[in-house]
Design an enzyme around this catalytic site. Structure first.
Site: not given
Length: 324
Positions: A48-50, A96, A123, A144, A178, A200
């Site tokens: 992706g963008i990373g 991780d 990112n 994360t 975002s 959730y």
């Protein structure tokens, strides 16, 4: 409404760039003035963008450390970058971000390399439809997207300050956030409820983590200023990019006409990381390669400090328990 129209039409803002600008375009001019020997650490750069951020920074002569959970994918990214640019220096390390232990091990491995650290790009991100927990028994999205990056930044911050002092080059930290951070209201941002995944909802959890990324940047900017450190930190919205996160939940975005490709998605991160126009700017929020407006809650300094205090206390407690 004006911002939406500007985004859709790709209109340039005060920086001279807009939502249609690519990462290569926004770094083309600044690359001529970059000092040699810069090192950037990018999380989640195996796709992706990373991955696009890593490619463009390497193209501009920056040594890139890819911090990735999937080293197989990371090796493919490295191969593609060096195919285009054989002289690119790419270092791969496993991490991780949902695991405090893994973040600590990663930092030990990185610091053992004795490399400088000029740019840190937080990112990596995940989206989960279903409630999951990390090995530290914390809701996975928050663990994360926010907590792992908080700990990573905390451990590596002194290295960045030291590098800036030794080289005279201002360090830069970029938190990838975002625009949907603005969906979170104050009564829906309770630290302990987020940790436990109470009531959730995947989209809400993602938005909460992205709000936390901005508040983190606000508070760290204040602390860095108090220390008179030559390091800045800002948050960026990469645009609506068709990455694994979007594919995981199409309902997150209404109307695929709004979706950019990765070359555009990586542009704001690369702009803030390398442009001389962003030198000295800290604690701000950028979108489409221009300083932008975040939500009122994201601008709340007391909320930022409270989040930092709660996070710091949580990490101290959990890391202390891990050593017993």
């Amino acid at each position: 409404m004006k911002a939406t129209l500007r985004y859709l039409e790709g209109m340039a803002g005060p920086s001279g760039f807009g939502s249609n600008s690519t990462a290569e375009q926004v770094t083309d001019e600044s690359s001529r003035f970059l000092p040699p020997g810069l090192t950037a650490l990018i999380t989640g750069a195996s796709s992706g963008i990373g991955a696009e951020t890593a490619r463009v920074l390497a193209k501009r002569g920056v040594r890139v450390v890819i911090a990735a959970r999937d080293l197989k994918k990371a090796r493919e990214v490295k191969k593609n970058i060096q195919k285009e640019n054989p002289n690119a220096e790419i270092v791969l390390l496993e991490i991780d971000l949902s695991s405090f232990g893994s973040v600590q091990r990663f930092c030990s491995e990185f610091l053992a390399l004795e490399l400088p650290l000029n740019i840190l790009i937080n990112n990596a991100g995940i989206f989960s439809q279903n409630l999951e927990f990390s090995e530290d028994k914390i809701e996975m999205t928050f663990a994360t997207n926010y907590l792992g990056h908080f700990l990573l930044t905390e451990i590596l911050l002194d290295k960045m300050i030291e590098t800036a002092e030794k080289t005279g080059i201002q360090g830069r930290i970029i938190n990838v956030s975002s625009v949907i951070h603005s969906w979170v209201k104050k009564d829906g941002f309770r630290f302990n409820d987020i940790l436990s995944g109470k009531r959730y909802n995947g989209t809400r959890a993602y938005a909460q983590s992205k709000l936390a990324n901005i508040l983190h940047a606000k508070e760290i900017a204040k602390q860095l200023k108090a220390r008179n450190a030559r390091v800045t930190i800002n948050a960026v919205h990469p645009g609506i990019v068709k990455t694994g996160i979007i594919r995981a939940h199409k309902g997150l975005i209404t109307g695929y006409n709004y979706v950019n490709a990765c070359p555009q998605g990586a542009s704001t991160t690369c702009y803030v990381a390398l442009s001389p126009k962003t030198r000295g700017i800290s604690g701000k929020y950028f979108a489409d390669c221009n300083e932008s407006h975040c939500s009122r809650l994201a601008k709340d300094e007391s909320e930022a400090q409270k989040l930092w205090n709660n996070t710091h206390a949580l990490l101290q407690k959990r890391l202390r328990q891990a050593t017993i």
